[in-house]
Design a protein around this motif. Structure first.
Motif, short mmCIF file in Angstrom:
data_model
loop_
_atom_site.label_atom_id
_atom_site.label_comp_id
_atom_site.label_asym_id
_atom_site.label_seq_id
_atom_site.Cartn_x
_atom_site.Cartn_y
_atom_site.Cartn_z
N PRO A 185 0.70 -4.88 2.59
CA PRO A 185 -0.46 -4.12 3.06
C PRO A 185 -1.07 -3.26 1.97
O PRO A 185 -0.39 -2.80 1.05
N GLY A 186 -2.41 -3.05 2.08
CA GLY A 186 -3.11 -2.16 1.16
C GLY A 186 -3.46 -2.80 -0.18
O GLY A 186 -3.79 -2.10 -1.13
N TYR A 187 -3.41 -4.13 -0.25
CA TYR A 187 -3.72 -4.85 -1.49
C TYR A 187 -4.73 -5.95 -1.21
O TYR A 187 -4.83 -6.45 -0.09
N ARG A 188 -5.45 -6.34 -2.26
CA ARG A 188 -6.37 -7.49 -2.23
C ARG A 188 -5.98 -8.46 -3.33
O ARG A 188 -5.50 -8.05 -4.38
N GLN A 189 -6.27 -9.71 -3.09
CA GLN A 189 -5.91 -10.78 -4.03
C GLN A 189 -7.15 -11.34 -4.71
O GLN A 189 -8.17 -11.56 -4.06
N PRO B 138 -4.19 -2.82 -5.74
CA PRO B 138 -4.34 -1.95 -4.57
C PRO B 138 -5.81 -1.88 -4.15
O PRO B 138 -6.71 -1.81 -5.00
N SER B 139 -6.05 -1.90 -2.85
CA SER B 139 -7.43 -1.86 -2.35
C SER B 139 -7.81 -0.47 -1.85
O SER B 139 -9.00 -0.19 -1.71
N GLY B 140 -6.82 0.36 -1.54
CA GLY B 140 -7.11 1.65 -0.95
C GLY B 140 -7.36 1.57 0.55
O GLY B 140 -7.61 2.58 1.19
N ASP B 141 -7.31 0.37 1.11
CA ASP B 141 -7.55 0.17 2.54
C ASP B 141 -6.27 -0.37 3.18
O ASP B 141 -5.90 -1.52 2.93
N PRO B 142 -5.59 0.42 4.00
CA PRO B 142 -4.34 -0.06 4.62
C PRO B 142 -4.53 -1.26 5.54
O PRO B 142 -3.57 -1.94 5.87
N ALA B 143 -5.77 -1.54 5.95
CA ALA B 143 -6.04 -2.70 6.80
C ALA B 143 -6.00 -4.00 5.99
O ALA B 143 -5.82 -5.08 6.56
N ASP B 144 -6.19 -3.91 4.66
CA ASP B 144 -6.08 -5.10 3.82
C ASP B 144 -4.62 -5.52 3.73
O ASP B 144 -3.73 -4.67 3.74
#
Length: 115
Positions: free
Chosen positions: A37-41, A65-71
């Motif tokens: 959670p909280g990461y983007r690829q 890290p995306s900064g968005d826990p929904a990611d």
């Protein structure tokens, strides 16, 4: 170094491939589905000849890290030995660094992220 498979490693990329596991660890790993959670690829072009030969893939996924826990980035969590973790470190190129994270399941695991 302990020979017990008591270390968790999360993979969202080529470490899930049987040919990479056999070349890196000498065995096929058994894993279970999980997510980071909280990461983007995104994708990264690999130029290391040894990694290209092992994976057969020119582009490998990499996470930040995306900064968005929904990611969340889906993948597999494996139980490995300390020697296998060292082998995974040797496989990964300098664009990646290993950190410890908490997966969606609550398991603490090592993962390779953008350096």
């Amino acid at each position: 170094m302990s020979s017990a498979a008591d270390i968790h490693l999360f993979s969202y990329g080529t470490l899930q491939l049987e040919e990479v596991q056999l070349a890196s660890f000498g065995r096929k790993l058994e894993g279970s589905a999980d997510a980071l959670p909280g990461y983007r690829q995104t994708m990264l072009e690999i130029t290391d000849p040894a990694v290209l030969a092992t994976s057969g893939e020119k582009f490998h996924p990499i996470v930040t890290p995306s900064g968005d826990p929904a990611d969340a980035v889906p993948g597999q969590v494996f139980r490995i030995t300390a020697a296998e973790l060292a082998a995974a470190d040797a496989y990964e190129v300098a664009d990646y660094r290993r950190i410890e994270v908490t997966l969606r399941s609550g398991i603490r695991a090592w993962v390779y992220v953008k350096a």
